[in-house]
Design a protein around this motif. Sequence first.
Motif, short mmCIF file in Angstrom:
data_model
loop_
_atom_site.label_atom_id
_atom_site.label_comp_id
_atom_site.label_asym_id
_atom_site.label_seq_id
_atom_site.Cartn_x
_atom_site.Cartn_y
_atom_site.Cartn_z
N GLU A 100 -4.03 -1.80 -6.78
CA GLU A 100 -5.46 -1.51 -6.81
C GLU A 100 -6.27 -2.66 -6.22
O GLU A 100 -6.04 -3.83 -6.51
CB GLU A 100 -5.91 -1.26 -8.25
CG GLU A 100 -7.37 -0.86 -8.38
CD GLU A 100 -7.80 -0.65 -9.81
OE1 GLU A 100 -8.97 -0.29 -10.04
OE2 GLU A 100 -6.95 -0.83 -10.72
N GLY A 101 -7.24 -2.29 -5.39
CA GLY A 101 -8.19 -3.26 -4.88
C GLY A 101 -7.68 -4.14 -3.75
O GLY A 101 -8.39 -5.07 -3.34
N VAL A 102 -6.50 -3.86 -3.22
CA VAL A 102 -5.93 -4.70 -2.15
C VAL A 102 -5.73 -3.84 -0.90
O VAL A 102 -5.13 -2.76 -0.96
CB VAL A 102 -4.59 -5.33 -2.56
CG1 VAL A 102 -4.05 -6.24 -1.46
CG2 VAL A 102 -4.75 -6.12 -3.86
N THR A 103 -6.22 -4.32 0.24
CA THR A 103 -6.07 -3.62 1.51
C THR A 103 -5.40 -4.55 2.52
O THR A 103 -5.32 -5.76 2.30
CB THR A 103 -7.43 -3.17 2.06
OG1 THR A 103 -8.28 -4.32 2.25
CG2 THR A 103 -8.11 -2.19 1.10
N ARG A 104 -4.95 -3.97 3.61
CA ARG A 104 -4.31 -4.78 4.65
C ARG A 104 -4.90 -4.47 6.01
O ARG A 104 -5.44 -3.38 6.24
CB ARG A 104 -2.80 -4.51 4.69
CG ARG A 104 -2.43 -3.10 5.13
CD ARG A 104 -0.93 -2.98 5.40
NE ARG A 104 -0.52 -1.60 5.64
CZ ARG A 104 -0.50 -1.01 6.83
NH1 ARG A 104 -0.92 -1.67 7.90
NH2 ARG A 104 -0.10 0.24 6.96
N GLU A 105 -4.78 -5.43 6.93
CA GLU A 105 -5.15 -5.23 8.32
C GLU A 105 -4.24 -6.10 9.18
O GLU A 105 -3.69 -7.10 8.71
CB GLU A 105 -6.62 -5.62 8.55
CG GLU A 105 -6.93 -7.07 8.22
CD GLU A 105 -8.40 -7.40 8.39
OE1 GLU A 105 -9.00 -6.91 9.36
OE2 GLU A 105 -8.93 -8.14 7.54
N PHE A 106 -4.10 -5.71 10.45
CA PHE A 106 -3.27 -6.48 11.36
C PHE A 106 -4.03 -7.68 11.90
O PHE A 106 -5.16 -7.55 12.38
CB PHE A 106 -2.82 -5.62 12.54
CG PHE A 106 -1.80 -4.59 12.19
CD1 PHE A 106 -0.52 -4.95 11.82
CD2 PHE A 106 -2.12 -3.23 12.24
CE1 PHE A 106 0.43 -3.99 11.49
CE2 PHE A 106 -1.18 -2.27 11.92
CZ PHE A 106 0.10 -2.65 11.54
N ASN A 159 -11.93 -11.03 -17.28
CA ASN A 159 -12.31 -10.24 -16.11
C ASN A 159 -11.08 -9.44 -15.66
O ASN A 159 -10.14 -10.01 -15.09
CB ASN A 159 -12.82 -11.14 -14.98
CG ASN A 159 -13.40 -10.35 -13.81
OD1 ASN A 159 -13.00 -9.23 -13.54
ND2 ASN A 159 -14.34 -10.97 -13.10
N SER A 160 -11.08 -8.17 -15.91
CA SER A 160 -9.93 -7.32 -15.56
C SER A 160 -9.92 -6.94 -14.09
O SER A 160 -8.99 -6.28 -13.62
CB SER A 160 -9.95 -6.04 -16.41
OG SER A 160 -11.14 -5.30 -16.15
N GLU A 161 -10.95 -7.37 -13.33
CA GLU A 161 -11.04 -7.05 -11.90
C GLU A 161 -11.04 -8.33 -11.07
O GLU A 161 -11.70 -8.43 -10.05
CB GLU A 161 -12.29 -6.23 -11.63
CG GLU A 161 -12.34 -4.92 -12.41
CD GLU A 161 -13.66 -4.20 -12.22
OE1 GLU A 161 -14.06 -3.99 -11.06
OE2 GLU A 161 -14.30 -3.87 -13.24
#
Length: 434
Positions: free
Chosen positions: A331-337, A214-216
């Motif tokens: 890729e595919g990683v987000t951030r929030e406070f 799984n490459s994702e």
Amino acid sequence: MAEIDVVSLCADLIRFDTTNYGGGEAAGERLAAEYVAEFLGQYGVSARILEPELQRSNVVARIPGTDPTLPALLVQGHLDVVPAAAADWSVPPFSGEVRDGFLWGRGAVDMKDFCAMVLAAVASGLRPRRDLVLAFVADEEDRGDYGAHWLVKEHADLFEGCAAAISESGGYSYHVSASDGRKVRLYPVATAERGTAHLRLTARGRAGHGSRPNSENAIVRLVGALRRIAEHRWPVQLTPTVRAFLERTGAALGVPVDLSSGDAVDETVARLGTAGSLVVPTVRNSTTPTMLDAGYKVNVIPSTATAQVDVRVLPGTEDELFAVLDSLLGEGVTREFVAHQPPVQAPVDSPWFDAMAGALRAEDPEAVVVPYCMGGGTDAKAFTQLGMACYGFAPLALPEGFPYRAMAHGVDERVPVDGLRFGTRVLTRFLESC
């Protein structure tokens, strides 16, 4: 009225269990707040108790100055403490016991000592030049939602006219050696503190069976992001406070100071020896992974994975830090406070700093007073929103070798009784002369 001893006052405050467990769970500050308000009332200072929720209590009072044309000063401390496991301690943590020249108990240095010094100053017949606003607040050991941040949001009028504030983590003696072997007593006064940004990273991918390629894979994406963040070497960035600390401390110790490059700064910090340890956390920003949460079954690749990162950011560097951090996510990683409190920077060269230095030198003529930046955070992050210059100034005289920085939140927290009395004299002098 009998003379009030600051040690007895501090012991009384320690005996109130005001443990803050975090997440809104706490023993509550109400009984300690009532004690403070009643004590102030005995000396003609009218105080208000304000509660955003039952038992989460704050005390605010104003003492008029002799010169109403001067801007007011906020003197603020917190009444809550972190938890203490009694089985680990040499004395019961809420006993307020005096032993071997020290007052023991949770809050002895963080920060019921300062609260007691303020009360002792009032009891001495304090006559300030300017209005003093006294605030004894709740919830500093968590998010301040029931304390300073709530007061700033809902009761900003109580701090009208305050141009500056003092509170914890500065003005204590720190014993270091000069290049020629002389013993030097540094007194670092906090003129800045790093900002706090707690981030939640979320990696998203394609769910699937653990036995299939799984490459994702969300977990792999998250681990990659955390590795890049953990391995990133943030550059040296000298704020006005840190630069002044290095220059003035180097001059006092007879140590060459070279600030021409990042490597030169690191070498200068190393040459300062034990004094350098005060500045190690604050020559750079930091991003530290601290929490992970992913998966629900060993043979299932989850579609999401999360982590939390403790970010500490120097004044004036936020935009650059987050731009770099975003480039490290992948890729595919987000951030929030999860939480976000910006840095604090007060003027290094100011009449406020000069008055603090003068008060210290009046009690210790050999004091070397230097500005420094706190690596962590305090309620200054709330009050700076009202335009105040916020300083860490809770003076103490400490014996050589005393592990002061290990006391706050540590086992067997204690404060020297002579140092507490020294601090009261310094604080009283400052409040009357500033």
